[in-house]
Design a protein around this motif. Sequence first.
Motif, PDB file in Angstrom:
ATOM      1  N   LEU A   5     -15.266 -21.899  -7.459  1.00 36.19           N
ATOM      2  CA  LEU A   5     -14.437 -21.536  -6.324  1.00 36.19           C
ATOM      3  C   LEU A   5     -15.205 -20.520  -5.494  1.00 36.19           C
ATOM      4  O   LEU A   5     -15.596 -19.469  -6.006  1.00 36.19           O
ATOM      5  CB  LEU A   5     -13.108 -20.941  -6.789  1.00 36.19           C
ATOM      6  CG  LEU A   5     -12.100 -20.641  -5.685  1.00 36.19           C
ATOM      7  CD1 LEU A   5     -11.672 -21.935  -4.988  1.00 36.19           C
ATOM      8  CD2 LEU A   5     -10.889 -19.925  -6.248  1.00 36.19           C
ATOM      9  N   ALA A   6     -15.455 -20.857  -4.243  1.00 33.70           N
ATOM     10  CA  ALA A   6     -16.133 -19.952  -3.315  1.00 33.70           C
ATOM     11  C   ALA A   6     -15.074 -19.405  -2.373  1.00 33.70           C
ATOM     12  O   ALA A   6     -14.568 -20.122  -1.508  1.00 33.70           O
ATOM     13  CB  ALA A   6     -17.216 -20.701  -2.544  1.00 33.70           C
ATOM     14  N   MET A   7     -14.716 -18.135  -2.561  1.00 34.09           N
ATOM     15  CA  MET A   7     -13.671 -17.502  -1.758  1.00 34.09           C
ATOM     16  C   MET A   7     -14.322 -16.725  -0.620  1.00 34.09           C
ATOM     17  O   MET A   7     -15.228 -15.927  -0.858  1.00 34.09           O
ATOM     18  CB  MET A   7     -12.835 -16.572  -2.631  1.00 34.09           C
ATOM     19  CG  MET A   7     -12.066 -17.340  -3.706  1.00 34.09           C
ATOM     20  SD  MET A   7     -11.319 -16.241  -4.928  1.00 34.09           S
ATOM     21  CE  MET A   7     -12.761 -15.849  -5.940  1.00 34.09           C
ATOM     22  N   THR A   8     -13.855 -16.970   0.595  1.00 34.15           N
ATOM     23  CA  THR A   8     -14.439 -16.320   1.761  1.00 34.15           C
ATOM     24  C   THR A   8     -13.658 -15.058   2.116  1.00 34.15           C
ATOM     25  O   THR A   8     -12.435 -15.055   2.145  1.00 34.15           O
ATOM     26  CB  THR A   8     -14.455 -17.269   2.977  1.00 34.15           C
ATOM     27  OG1 THR A   8     -13.121 -17.674   3.295  1.00 34.15           O
ATOM     28  CG2 THR A   8     -15.302 -18.504   2.681  1.00 34.15           C
ATOM     29  N   TYR A   9     -14.402 -13.993   2.371  1.00 33.12           N
ATOM     30  CA  TYR A   9     -13.838 -12.714   2.798  1.00 33.12           C
ATOM     31  C   TYR A   9     -14.426 -12.385   4.160  1.00 33.12           C
ATOM     32  O   TYR A   9     -15.641 -12.188   4.274  1.00 33.12           O
ATOM     33  CB  TYR A   9     -14.162 -11.607   1.792  1.00 33.12           C
ATOM     34  CG  TYR A   9     -13.450 -11.793   0.480  1.00 33.12           C
ATOM     35  CD1 TYR A   9     -12.217 -11.193   0.261  1.00 33.12           C
ATOM     36  CD2 TYR A   9     -13.989 -12.588  -0.520  1.00 33.12           C
ATOM     37  CE1 TYR A   9     -11.538 -11.368  -0.941  1.00 33.12           C
ATOM     38  CE2 TYR A   9     -13.314 -12.775  -1.727  1.00 33.12           C
ATOM     39  CZ  TYR A   9     -12.098 -12.161  -1.925  1.00 33.12           C
ATOM     40  OH  TYR A   9     -11.424 -12.347  -3.111  1.00 33.12           O
ATOM     41  N   GLY A  79     -10.073 -17.782   3.089  1.00 31.49           N
ATOM     42  CA  GLY A  79     -10.198 -19.206   2.810  1.00 31.49           C
ATOM     43  C   GLY A  79     -10.957 -19.442   1.523  1.00 31.49           C
ATOM     44  O   GLY A  79     -11.350 -18.501   0.831  1.00 31.49           O
ATOM     45  N   TYR A  80     -11.141 -20.723   1.218  1.00 31.17           N
ATOM     46  CA  TYR A  80     -11.874 -21.054  -0.001  1.00 31.17           C
ATOM     47  C   TYR A  80     -12.462 -22.452   0.087  1.00 31.17           C
ATOM     48  O   TYR A  80     -12.035 -23.286   0.896  1.00 31.17           O
ATOM     49  CB  TYR A  80     -10.963 -20.967  -1.230  1.00 31.17           C
ATOM     50  CG  TYR A  80      -9.911 -22.057  -1.287  1.00 31.17           C
ATOM     51  CD1 TYR A  80     -10.183 -23.278  -1.896  1.00 31.17           C
ATOM     52  CD2 TYR A  80      -8.674 -21.871  -0.708  1.00 31.17           C
ATOM     53  CE1 TYR A  80      -9.231 -24.282  -1.917  1.00 31.17           C
ATOM     54  CE2 TYR A  80      -7.714 -22.863  -0.736  1.00 31.17           C
ATOM     55  CZ  TYR A  80      -8.003 -24.071  -1.339  1.00 31.17           C
ATOM     56  OH  TYR A  80      -7.056 -25.077  -1.349  1.00 31.17           O
ATOM     57  N   TYR A  81     -13.446 -22.696  -0.749  1.00 34.92           N
ATOM     58  CA  TYR A  81     -14.039 -24.011  -0.965  1.00 34.92           C
ATOM     59  C   TYR A  81     -14.110 -24.229  -2.463  1.00 34.92           C
ATOM     60  O   TYR A  81     -14.552 -23.339  -3.197  1.00 34.92           O
ATOM     61  CB  TYR A  81     -15.466 -24.089  -0.406  1.00 34.92           C
ATOM     62  CG  TYR A  81     -15.540 -23.979   1.089  1.00 34.92           C
ATOM     63  CD1 TYR A  81     -15.456 -25.104   1.894  1.00 34.92           C
ATOM     64  CD2 TYR A  81     -15.686 -22.740   1.700  1.00 34.92           C
ATOM     65  CE1 TYR A  81     -15.524 -25.001   3.277  1.00 34.92           C
ATOM     66  CE2 TYR A  81     -15.754 -22.627   3.072  1.00 34.92           C
ATOM     67  CZ  TYR A  81     -15.668 -23.760   3.855  1.00 34.92           C
ATOM     68  OH  TYR A  81     -15.728 -23.645   5.221  1.00 34.92           O
ATOM     69  N   LEU A  82     -13.698 -25.377  -2.934  1.00 35.74           N
ATOM     70  CA  LEU A  82     -13.890 -25.760  -4.325  1.00 35.74           C
ATOM     71  C   LEU A  82     -15.121 -26.649  -4.341  1.00 35.74           C
ATOM     72  O   LEU A  82     -15.145 -27.714  -3.720  1.00 35.74           O
ATOM     73  CB  LEU A  82     -12.664 -26.497  -4.861  1.00 35.74           C
ATOM     74  CG  LEU A  82     -12.663 -26.811  -6.348  1.00 35.74           C
ATOM     75  CD1 LEU A  82     -12.800 -25.538  -7.182  1.00 35.74           C
ATOM     76  CD2 LEU A  82     -11.390 -27.548  -6.735  1.00 35.74           C
ATOM     77  N   ILE A  94     -25.305 -23.015  -2.246  1.00 38.14           N
ATOM     78  CA  ILE A  94     -24.360 -23.637  -1.315  1.00 38.14           C
ATOM     79  C   ILE A  94     -23.517 -22.560  -0.634  1.00 38.14           C
ATOM     80  O   ILE A  94     -23.333 -22.570   0.582  1.00 38.14           O
ATOM     81  CB  ILE A  94     -23.471 -24.667  -2.040  1.00 38.14           C
ATOM     82  CG1 ILE A  94     -24.328 -25.856  -2.519  1.00 38.14           C
ATOM     83  CG2 ILE A  94     -22.332 -25.145  -1.136  1.00 38.14           C
ATOM     84  CD1 ILE A  94     -23.620 -26.801  -3.469  1.00 38.14           C
ATOM     85  N   ALA A  95     -23.021 -21.600  -1.411  1.00 36.59           N
ATOM     86  CA  ALA A  95     -22.180 -20.535  -0.866  1.00 36.59           C
ATOM     87  C   ALA A  95     -22.917 -19.709   0.178  1.00 36.59           C
ATOM     88  O   ALA A  95     -22.317 -19.214   1.130  1.00 36.59           O
ATOM     89  CB  ALA A  95     -21.664 -19.638  -1.985  1.00 36.59           C
ATOM     90  N   ALA A 100     -19.116 -17.301   6.291  1.00 34.96           N
ATOM     91  CA  ALA A 100     -18.560 -16.016   5.842  1.00 34.96           C
ATOM     92  C   ALA A 100     -19.627 -15.149   5.183  1.00 34.96           C
ATOM     93  O   ALA A 100     -19.551 -13.921   5.233  1.00 34.96           O
ATOM     94  CB  ALA A 100     -17.408 -16.242   4.869  1.00 34.96           C
ATOM     95  N   ALA A 101     -20.619 -15.760   4.566  1.00 36.70           N
ATOM     96  CA  ALA A 101     -21.664 -14.998   3.879  1.00 36.70           C
ATOM     97  C   ALA A 101     -22.560 -14.250   4.869  1.00 36.70           C
ATOM     98  O   ALA A 101     -23.213 -13.281   4.495  1.00 36.70           O
ATOM     99  CB  ALA A 101     -22.512 -15.928   3.011  1.00 36.70           C
TER     100      ALA A 101
END
Length: 115
Positions: A5-9, A79-82, A94-95, A100-101
């Motif tokens: 799970l890539a959670m965006t902040y 948001g998020y990406y699985l 990938i993240a 967001a990164a």
Amino acid sequence: MAQYLAMTYTADVDWWAPEHAEELAEYRKFGVDHAERITQSAVLHPTSTATVVRVEGARGGQVVTTDGPYAETKEALTGYYLIEAADLEEAVAIAAEIPAAWGGAVEVRPVIAAR
């Protein structure tokens, strides 16, 4: 393949507002570029729409809700990406391409499969 799970902040904004169209296009491009690895994704409404839920005591205690964000912060979970990846190294690579990164942060966590 493992799931991460890539959670965006990022800044806590309305991503559908016209002033964010260019940045939102970058997220859409990321989604297209990595469609084979993304199994699910979502953009969250701003934290002002959130409801925080707590149960006083233990299970069965009084349910207490609070409108709005739990705390004011510079960056919020937006948001998020699985992602499916061979390992953490690939998931991080990938993240790093999630917009967001570049100006916020992306938190990557392995997902424990439900049984």
